[in-house]
Design a protein around this motif. Structure first.
Motif: not given
Length: 528
Positions: A231-236, A242-247, A338-351
């Motif tokens: 829970a410490n972004p600076e230590m992370r 890089p970017n672990w402060d954004l998790a 986190l390593e992706q652009d914007d640190g986001c992704a989509f999970q996708v399924w069908d029926n």
């Protein structure tokens, strides 16, 4: 005004999570002090955050066992299996060799073998102790670790028991046991310094801050169980890059690594383990950023990716969703997101698989569900919440489906089975994908379609303090010997996990080494 007089105890536990509570209870039952206030638990958090990260877990314990019967059965420990249900359960034994192999495999052989042997070897007896002595309510984990196949409950992944009501129920049960034993618990009490006896070198207590004042608490044994620096972004950012402060922080906001730094500074505690990595998962992108939500708890986890695909905002897949059973990949895929652009992704399924997703994680009341009648419509809706490359997204799913069809043409008798690595993949002599989907590769071609947006949720960091595996006594970086009177357990203890971990081994580690530390502390105090 003169400072308040020192308080004196035999054993002081710092941290109110599973590891600390296990240590306190073990000390009590090992030592049985005549005055119950001679063991004290303190935590810097307020009472409303009691339990630390334990509160936010699913309550899963990875333990060896002989299945439903034999010398080390599970059924005597659980409260949710009737004789009729037991007749419909397929649950293989989980051996010492399997547990050790899983631990070594997911950490690429880097786990400390001595720590691993204790963890694995003590696991069953520790679950037994928690159930029979402490009073923890265990259940078979039907909702997370079993699928119904041909009318039978088939368990998988080496992880079969959990606590009733997850981490919330575990903390409740352990705190009730602490209360029955008369062990004191004080919140809003932050450690500022660790004290040593200049003559003997033994730890003699701590200085804490309480209500704006510094108070000395004397103790002949101190057990550190205050969590990592998740829970410490600076230590992370400092240790993990890089970017672990954004998790997103999955659990308590109070695990900021203070006590790790204090132990290194004040008593030259030796550091060990993987300070560059952590337990991180696919987490609801709309969840709070800097702490977990105690009402929602673990339900922000999004672990249904083996049943579908994960696609980044550029429209491309970036992991092999089927490389292994979820229990062995979920704790490292947060890093991949986190390593992706914007640190986001989509999970996708069908029926075909939407109905197999866990309700507590994917129901409409819990997550923003993006639904559509076609892949094109799904892409349009994902663009509204962050997808940058609609055409690439559509082409990725089209190419994936073609690879699935090609594999099925060459393997017409292959059968989908989510309880094993079933070999249904995207790789054939005609077409391969990079990355592949190595198992559970079902085509996404049956509407309706579902997507959810996920981010990286950090659970706990892997770096910590070096200990004697037999007692959890802290080792000095100066002498390479134990620091008398000081123990370390839970997330603060380093050396077990590197890059990844097998699901359920974190709570098991806290209880195993907490139990050993409490016993060792009680024996040390009894000798004094």
């Amino acid at each position: 005004m003169s400072p308040p007089p020192p308080e004196t105890y035999d054993i002081l536990i710092v941290g109110s999570g599973n590891a600390g509570l296990s240590a306190a209870l073990s000390a009590y039952y090992s030592y049985s002090p005549s005055s119950p206030n001679r063991i004290l638990i303190i935590d810097k958090c307020p009472p409303t955050w009691a339990g630390g990260n334990t509160f936010f877990t699913a309550g899963a314990y990875r333990t060896t066992h002989s299945g439903l019967s034999g010398p080390s059965p599970l059924l005597p420990f659980v409260n949710n299996v009737s004789p009729e249900t037991a007749g419909l359960v397929d649950l293989d034994a989980y051996t010492i060799e399997q547990f050790e192999d899983d631990l070594m495999r997911v950490t690429d052989g880097r786990t400390d073998r001595a720590l691993a042997r204790v963890l694995v070897g003590d696991s069953y007896e520790t679950v037994k102790w928690l159930r029979e002595v402490v009073g923890v309510r265990f259940q078979l984990s039907f909702n997370r670790q079993a699928y119904k196949v041909d009318g039978r409950w088939r368990f998988w992944g080496g992880l079969h028991v959990k606590t009733e009501d997850g981490g919330r129920g575990l903390v409740e049960d352990e705190l009730k046991a602490v209360g029955r034993c008369g062990i004191g618990v004080r919140f809003d009490t932050a450690v500022r310094r660790i004290l040593k006896d200049d003559g003997t070198g033994s730890v003699s207590g701590v200085v804490v801050e309480r209500d704006g004042e510094e108070v000395v608490i004397r103790a002949r044994a101190v057990v550190l169980a205050a969590g990592g620096f998740e829970a410490n972004p600076e230590m992370r950012k400092k240790y993990m890059g890089p970017n672990w402060d954004l998790a997103h922080v999955r659990g308590t906001p109070h695990n900021t690594g203070d006590l790790l730094s204090i132990a290194i500074r004040d008593v030259s505690a030796k550091v060990t383990g993987d300070w560059t990595s952590c337990h991180s998962v696919a987490w609801d992108a709309n969840a709070p950023h800097d702490s977990g939500d105690r009402e929602v708890s673990n339900e922000f986890t999004k672990s249904g990716y083996p049943l579908g695909l994960m696609i980044n905002i550029g429209g491309r897949r970036f992991v092999d969703e089927g490389m292994d059973l979820r229990n062995y990949t979920y704790a490292k895929f947060g890093r991949a997101i986190l390593e992706q652009d914007d640190g986001c992704a989509f999970q996708v399924w069908d029926n075909k698989t939407i109905g197999m997703l866990r309700d507590e994680e994917y129901r409409e009341e819990r997550v923003e569900r993006i639904t559509a009648g076609s892949i094109e419509e799904l892409a349009d809706k994902c663009v509204e919440v962050g997808l940058n490359e609609k055409r690439t997204f559509i082409e990725t799913i089209k190419r994936y489906n073609e690879a699935v069809y090609a594999h099925r043409k060459e393997h017409p008798h292959a059968k989908f089975d989510p309880t094993i690595k079933d070999g249904l993949s995207t790789q054939s002599s005609r077409l391969t994908l990079d990355p592949p989907k190595s198992n559970w590769a079902l085509s996404l071609d049956e509407p309706p379609f579902l997507a959810v947006k996920v981010a990286c949720g950090i659970t706990f960091t892997f770096g910590g303090l070096a200990v004697n595996p037999q007692t959890a006594a802290v080792v000095s970086s100066r002498t390479e010997k134990e620091i008398p009177g000081l123990f370390c357990v839970g997330e603060m203890m380093g050396g077990l996990f590197y890059g990844n971990y097998p699901w359920g081994s974190g709570l098991m580690s806290g209880a195993v080494f907490g139990r050993r530390a409490g016993k060792a502390a009680a024996e040390m105090v009894s000798r004094c």
